[in-house]
Scaffold this active site. Structure first.
Site: not given
Ligand code: NAD
Ligand code: DAU
Length: 352
Positions: A11, A31, A57, A132-134, A158, A162
């Site tokens: 992304i 990155d 990092d 994220t939606d997670e 994960y 987040k």
């Protein structure tokens, strides 16, 4: 000037390409170049005079502080993360380190820098955290889609990492006044996605004559958002979002995994038929389910639509055709990223 982290990933890479092609100003890309970061994605813009890349990092406070002082960005967009759920199940350590500790260090560097700003530089500064939606957990079949007020109920290492990072970002706003924005997005797909995620993995395996692995019964539901729509949403939130707020971003495209895979097979049947004239769907193979597999995600994106005027442009039907065509046209990119470590991962995940 924007400092993007994780801009060599899927992304972030699309965001960097879109932003520079739209001539939005200067961009610095930090990155670490993990297995998921790929400079081939950025070949078309690496020589642009308003672009610079640093390998490092987000948790390296002295490097980040140096970059902030040197480039004086008016925004930081944090894409950098360990992002693959299955990898977080095999080895959560890197997820804790980058997604939680890394975000904490980045917030601290941003806070120190923000404290040195004055006047309009201070007024305009933003820290946008891409999430994220997670973090919201899983939904029953007929439950309403996730809105920004849903409680956090992460189920994978994960998602938990987040969720932790989102909480840190929120706290840095309320406690220190850092001008933050958070976005929680559904499943992205499109060009330059690493072929460990469902859609590029299935395209890649199909073309190589390998099994197309479906976890469990394949009836899990995800909402799919074309990556360029996500990048536009992030840009919209950066410019119009209300400080301290979170915005859900979704594609209004709820699909079961099995239907996504069948769609990819039928597009490939049209664009690049198998030499034996059979359908790629013959390669579909049901495999052991993911532990703690969330059954359904769905996003209520009405807040970003009504308050900021953003809506996705692509339907799943248009986006998936473009995506399959892109992978057919860019087999060199795929071959460049599927290194020895990718092969090790595939054998660990799909043969153990
Ligand atoms: P990705 O795995 O493709 O890319 C992550 C990038 O971050 C890589 O370039 C990697 O080298 C870099 N990185 C990792 N650790 C780093 C560190 N410690 N310091 C600096 N760079 C580091 O991920 P993606 O799919 O592009 O996701 C980007 C962000 O969007 C992530 O925060 C992810 O949680 C979030 N997100 C992804 C999706 C999706 O469907 N892919 C959906 C919603 C949210
Ligand atoms: O919802 C947003 C999230 O979407 C992001 O936060 C994550 O970074 C991103 O990886 C993605 O997570 P998912 O776990 O939903 O994506 P993935 O592509 O790994 O899997 C999509 C669905 O397909 C999921 O239900 C698991 C299933 N799957 C996946 C793979 C890799 C399979 O059935 N077989 C597979 O081989």
């Amino acid at each position: 000037m924007i400092l993007v982290t994780g801009g060599a990933g899927f992304i972030g890479g699309n965001f960097v390409l879109q932003a520079l092609q739209a001539n939005v100003g200067g961009l610095v890309n930090l990155d670490k170049l993990t297995y998921a970061g790929n400079l081939q994605t950025l070949q078309s813009i690496h020589h642009f005079p308003n672009y610079s890349f640093y390998q490092g990092d987000i948790g390296d406070k002295s490097l980040v502080s140096k970059l902030l002082i040197q480039h004086r960005p008016s925004a930081i967009i944090n894409f950098a993360a360990e992002s693959h759920v299955d990898r977080s199940i095999h080895g959560p350590q890197d997820f804790i380190q980058t997604n939680i500790v890394g975000t904490f260090n980045l917030l601290e560097s941003a806070r120190l820098y923000f404290d040195t700003l004055e006047g309009s530089e201070k007024d305009h500064f933003r820290f946008l955290h891409v999430s994220t939606d997670e973090v919201y957990g899983t939904l029953e079949k007929s439950a309403p889609a996730f809105s920004e007020t849903n409680p956090y109920e992460p189920n994978s290492p994960y998602a938990a990492s987040k969720a932790a990072s989102d909480h840190l970002v929120r706290a840095w706003f309320h406690t220190y006044g850092l001008p933050v924005l958070t976005t929680n997005c559904s499943n992205n797909y499109g060009p330059y996605q690493f072929p460990e995620k469902l859609i590029p993995l299935v395209i890649n395996n199909a073309l190589k004559g390998k099994p197309l692995p479906i976890y469990g019964d394949g009836l899990q539901v995800r909402d799919w958002l074309y990556v360029t729509d996500h990048c536009e949403a992030i840009y919209t939130v950066l410019h119009k979002g209300k400080l301290g707020e979170t915005y859900n971003i979704g594609g209004n495209n709820e699909k079961t995994n099995i239907s996504v895979v069948q769609t990819i097979c039928s597009i490939l049947d049209q664009l690049k038929p198998r030499s034996d004239q059979k359908s790629y769907a013959e390669q579909i193979t049901f495999v052991k389910d993911r532990p703690g597999h969330d059954r359904r995600y769905a996003i209520n994106a009405s807040k970003i639509a009504s308050e900021l005027g953003w809506k996705p442009k692509e339907t799943f039907e248009t986006g998936i055709c473009k995506t399959v065509q892109w992978y057919l046209d860019n087999q060199d990119w795929v071959e460049g990223v599927v290194s020895g470590s990718y092969r090790d991962w595939v054998s660990k995940q799909y043969t153990e």
